[in-house]
Design an enzyme around this catalytic site. Structure first.
Site, mmCIF file in Angstrom:
data_model
loop_
_atom_site.group_PDB
_atom_site.id
_atom_site.type_symbol
_atom_site.label_atom_id
_atom_site.label_comp_id
_atom_site.label_asym_id
_atom_site.label_seq_id
_atom_site.Cartn_x
_atom_site.Cartn_y
_atom_site.Cartn_z
ATOM 1 N N ASP A 13 0.974 -1.159 0.057
ATOM 2 C CA ASP A 13 -0.096 0.123 0.188
ATOM 3 C C ASP A 13 0.825 1.287 -0.060
ATOM 4 O OD1 ASP A 13 -1.986 -1.439 0.113
ATOM 5 O OD2 ASP A 13 -2.206 -1.528 2.172
ATOM 6 N N GLU A 14 2.007 1.139 -0.586
ATOM 7 C CA GLU A 14 2.914 2.345 -0.757
ATOM 8 C C GLU A 14 2.459 3.513 -1.715
ATOM 9 O OE1 GLU A 14 3.886 -0.925 -1.204
ATOM 10 O OE2 GLU A 14 5.415 -1.396 0.478
ATOM 11 N N LYS A 16 1.913 2.173 -4.927
ATOM 12 C CA LYS A 16 2.668 1.611 -6.475
ATOM 13 C C LYS A 16 1.668 1.951 -7.401
ATOM 14 C CE LYS A 16 2.297 -2.445 -4.435
ATOM 15 N NZ LYS A 16 2.100 -2.106 -3.057
ATOM 16 N N ALA A 39 -3.812 -7.695 -3.480
ATOM 17 C CA ALA A 39 -3.717 -6.470 -3.879
ATOM 18 C C ALA A 39 -4.702 -5.258 -4.167
ATOM 19 C CB ALA A 39 -2.724 -6.372 -5.150
ATOM 20 N N GLY A 40 -4.541 -4.230 -3.749
ATOM 21 C CA GLY A 40 -5.510 -3.181 -4.125
ATOM 22 C C GLY A 40 -4.744 -1.909 -4.576
ATOM 23 N N ARG A 143 2.325 -28.561 -7.049
ATOM 24 C CA ARG A 143 1.957 -29.405 -8.382
ATOM 25 C C ARG A 143 0.733 -29.788 -8.432
ATOM 26 N NH1 ARG A 143 7.395 -32.262 -7.287
ATOM 27 N NH2 ARG A 143 6.492 -32.189 -5.422
HETATM 28 P P1 GDP Z 1 -0.683 0.467 -3.606
HETATM 29 O O1 GDP Z 1 -1.184 -0.886 -3.123
HETATM 30 O O2 GDP Z 1 0.528 0.645 -3.431
HETATM 31 O O3 GDP Z 1 -1.070 0.762 -4.887
HETATM 32 O O4 GDP Z 1 -1.223 1.704 -2.787
HETATM 33 P P2 GDP Z 1 -2.882 1.721 -2.233
HETATM 34 O O5 GDP Z 1 -3.749 2.212 -3.446
HETATM 35 O O6 GDP Z 1 -3.458 0.520 -1.631
HETATM 36 O O7 GDP Z 1 -2.764 2.880 -1.122
HETATM 37 C C1 GDP Z 1 -2.126 4.053 -1.224
HETATM 38 C C2 GDP Z 1 -3.390 5.053 -0.770
HETATM 39 O O8 GDP Z 1 -2.664 6.181 -0.670
HETATM 40 C C3 GDP Z 1 -4.506 5.192 -2.053
HETATM 41 O O9 GDP Z 1 -5.737 5.732 -1.288
HETATM 42 C C4 GDP Z 1 -4.016 6.280 -2.875
HETATM 43 O O10 GDP Z 1 -4.924 6.915 -3.596
HETATM 44 C C5 GDP Z 1 -3.308 7.015 -1.673
HETATM 45 N N1 GDP Z 1 -2.285 7.980 -2.362
HETATM 46 C C6 GDP Z 1 -1.244 7.599 -2.882
HETATM 47 N N2 GDP Z 1 -0.322 8.682 -3.148
HETATM 48 C C7 GDP Z 1 -0.713 9.487 -2.264
HETATM 49 C C8 GDP Z 1 -0.041 10.771 -1.671
HETATM 50 O O11 GDP Z 1 0.882 11.484 -2.212
HETATM 51 N N3 GDP Z 1 -1.061 11.659 -0.750
HETATM 52 C C9 GDP Z 1 -1.935 11.025 -0.334
HETATM 53 N N4 GDP Z 1 -2.694 11.610 0.628
HETATM 54 N N5 GDP Z 1 -2.687 9.929 -0.611
HETATM 55 C C10 GDP Z 1 -1.957 9.028 -1.584
HETATM 56 P P1 IMO Z 2 -0.876 -4.194 -2.220
HETATM 57 O O1 IMO Z 2 -0.605 -4.744 -3.608
HETATM 58 C C1 IMO Z 2 -1.074 -4.612 2.128
HETATM 59 C C2 IMO Z 2 -0.886 -8.631 3.832
HETATM 60 C C3 IMO Z 2 -2.166 -8.983 4.285
HETATM 61 C C4 IMO Z 2 -1.467 -9.985 5.631
HETATM 62 C C5 IMO Z 2 -0.373 -10.601 4.694
HETATM 63 C C6 IMO Z 2 -0.903 -12.246 3.937
HETATM 64 O O2 IMO Z 2 -2.104 -3.473 -2.522
HETATM 65 O O3 IMO Z 2 0.331 -3.359 -1.762
HETATM 66 P P2 IMO Z 2 -2.635 -12.720 2.153
HETATM 67 O O4 IMO Z 2 -3.873 -12.513 1.511
HETATM 68 O O5 IMO Z 2 -1.522 -12.135 0.931
HETATM 69 O O6 IMO Z 2 -2.184 -14.285 2.363
HETATM 70 O O7 IMO Z 2 -2.209 -11.843 3.244
HETATM 71 O O8 IMO Z 2 -0.080 -9.973 3.698
HETATM 72 N N1 IMO Z 2 -1.186 -8.228 2.405
HETATM 73 C C7 IMO Z 2 -1.091 -6.818 2.263
HETATM 74 N N2 IMO Z 2 -0.958 -5.763 2.726
HETATM 75 N N3 IMO Z 2 -1.242 -4.229 0.731
HETATM 76 C C8 IMO Z 2 -1.345 -5.569 0.000
HETATM 77 O O9 IMO Z 2 -1.255 -5.417 -1.434
HETATM 78 C C9 IMO Z 2 -1.466 -6.711 0.432
HETATM 79 N N4 IMO Z 2 -1.532 -7.985 0.160
HETATM 80 C C10 IMO Z 2 -1.515 -8.865 0.912
HETATM 81 O O10 IMO Z 2 -2.774 -8.062 5.163
HETATM 82 O O11 IMO Z 2 -1.001 -9.309 6.492
HETATM 83 MG MG MG Z 3 -2.770 -1.427 -1.946
#
Ligand code: GDP
Ligand code: IMO
Ligand code: MG
Length: 426
Positions: A13-14, A16, A39-40, A143
């Site tokens: 959730d950085e 990406k 992933a989300g 497998r």
């Molecule tokens: P991903 O899984 O790495 O693609 O990240 P996520 O989408 O799960 O989570 C990142 C969240 O931060 C999302 O709600 C984005 O819309 C939001 N976001 C991304 N960059 C920024 C930023 O620079 N500032 C703020 N306030 N929100 C951001």
């Molecule tokens: P994105 O791509 C944040 C975490 C889950 C749990 C662990 C294992 O959006 O960054 P899983 O369902 O993979 O067996 O869960 O990994 N987790 C994530 N946390 N962002 C994600 O994806 C994640 N995908 C899995 O919360 O701790």
């Molecule tokens: Mg995410």
């Protein structure tokens, strides 16, 4: 041509998805190399927020191919729903999206097994997203798995039934776990049509041929380095290799074809699910970050645990991935603070550590902080890094010195436009 890689350096959730979308105009192909609907990835532009789970984050750009690689696991039901959500945007999906024949399928029983396993673990649960990720990758390495290519085979149903039989026996071993496949199964079978309607490719050939023809490829990672099956905080991890090496196995790219590695990190830290998190703030400061940063999972809606940035963990991620450039996300969220803490090392049993010890789950890790002046002003309207407050520039320079990698992008809001390019380095 080499493949650039973009991946998360923390616990997922950085941001990406946002940066893939920003960078897509520079590429011909965006290729997801691992993970699945756990992933989300959030993208925001023109006032609309999109969340992608399986589909690569380049899908909104015309003339760019989005490829789902062999390392990805696909739940047809979630995939079909993702496609439905894209319908209002008139994207010609068939011309933009291709899927590897070798990508594995998440069955309804994989999701049930995930739920049963988590329930049985009780307080030791991983905190999985319950999308069936672990059981699907277990069947892959065991497998037994079913792959996208299998759905075109005349004996697909036989293979499916054999695997489900195996799963039923496993589910029966979980005391008191009840389930009903009567609706899940036909719905899943129907959803396979959304995959059948797309082009299934031998993605390793597809990508290597494209590179030979001068096409530029960006590999998109899911999750983050600290959730990697080998290098993350095991067992509180996901079930795939989220690191650069995952690009090689998840797409069929040779190691010497890897180009730039773009590491994405938040200006602070979050984690969702269980497991160690040395800089976690279980107080009003952590709550303030969660509120300001809207730190709730894009896939599950769960509140994310929040804390200060963790340099030992980041340095480790940079080492494992061979990161060549960084993007720092959500700088705007830290605008609420007058002082910002940075964890420089840990104290464990009275000793100084600048890395995670093997037994990190069992020992008490005390983070040691250095405090830096905050900028304490709104960043969200900025369009040029040069115009940003001196304290933000100092924070960026400080991190670059500690991490020894340039920070080329600073993100100051969720929108595509709220992205500052550090021109001194670009
Ligand atoms: P991903 O899984 O790495 O693609 O990240 P996520 O989408 O799960 O989570 C990142 C969240 O931060 C999302 O709600 C984005 O819309 C939001 N976001 C991304 N960059 C920024 C930023 O620079 N500032 C703020 N306030 N929100 C951001
Ligand atoms: P994105 O791509 C944040 C975490 C889950 C749990 C662990 C294992 O959006 O960054 P899983 O369902 O993979 O067996 O869960 O990994 N987790 C994530 N946390 N962002 C994600 O994806 C994640 N995908 C899995 O919360 O701790
Ligand atoms: Mg995410």
């Amino acid at each position: 041509m080499k493949v650039d890689v973009l991946l998360g350096l923390q616990w997922g959730d950085e941001g990406k998805g946002k940066i893939v979308d920003v960078l897509t105009p520079k590429y011909d192909i965006i290729a997801r190399f691992q993970g699945g609907p756990n992933a989300g990835h959030t993208l925001e532009f023109e006032g609309v927020k999109h969340v992608l789970h399986t589909i690569p984050s380049g899908i909104f750009h015309e003339g760019v191919i989005n490829l789902i690689g062999n390392g990805v696991v696909i739940d047809p039901v979630i995939f079909r729903e993702e496609l439905r959500k894209l319908e209002p945007f008139n994207i010609d999906i068939r011309s933009r999206l291709v899927i590897s024949k070798k990508a594995h399928l998440i069955l309804p029983t994989h999701r049930l097994l995930d739920a049963a396993s988590e329930a049985a673990k009780g307080k030791n649960k991983i905190g999985s997203t319950l999308k069936g990720i672990g059981p699907t990758y277990m069947d892959k390495t065991g497998r037994n798995g079913l792959r996208v290519g299998d759905i075109f085979s005349p004996n697909f149903r036989e293979k499916y039934d054999a695997l489900v039989d195996k799963h039923r026996q496993m589910l029966d071993r979980y005391d008191g776990f009840e389930y009903d496949l009567s609706e899940l199964e036909p719905n899943w079978m129907e959803a396979l049509e959304s995959i059948r309607a797309l082009e299934a490719v031998d993605s390793e050939h597809y990508l290597n041929n494209a590179m030979l023809n001068g096409k530029k490829v960006l590999a998109e990672g899911a999750q983050g380095t600290m959730l990697d099956i080998d290098f993350g905080t095991y067992p509180f991890v996901t079930s795939s290799n989220t690191v650069t090496a995952g690009t090689c196995t998840g797409l069929g790219i040779a190691p010497n074809r890897i180009g730039n590695v773009i590491g994405i990190f938040k200006a602070y830290c979050t984690r969702v699910g269980s497991g160690p998190f040395p800089t976690e703030l279980e107080d009003e400061t952590g709550e303030a970050i969660r509120k300001e940063g809207h730190e709730f999972g894009a896939t599950t809606g769960r509140p994310r645990r929040c804390g200060w940035i963790d340099l030992p963990a980041l340095k480790y991620a940079i080492m494992i991935n061979g990161v060549t450039e960084l993007s720092m996300m959500k700088a705007d969220v830290l605008s609420i603070f007058k002082e910002i803490n940075v964890c420089t090392h840990y104290i464990i049993n009275g000793e100084k550590y600048d890395y995670f010890p093997y037994d990190v789950n069992d020992v008490e890790v005390t983070p040691v902080y250095e405090s830096l002046p905050g900028w304490n002003q709104d960043l969200t309207q900025l369009s040029d890094f040069e115009d940003s407050p001196e304290e933000l520039k100092a924070y960026v320079t400080y991190l670059e010195q500690k991490l020894q990698v340039p920070i080329k992008v600073v993100s100051v809001g969720p929108d595509r436009k709220q992205t500052l390019h550090n021109k001194a380095l670009a």
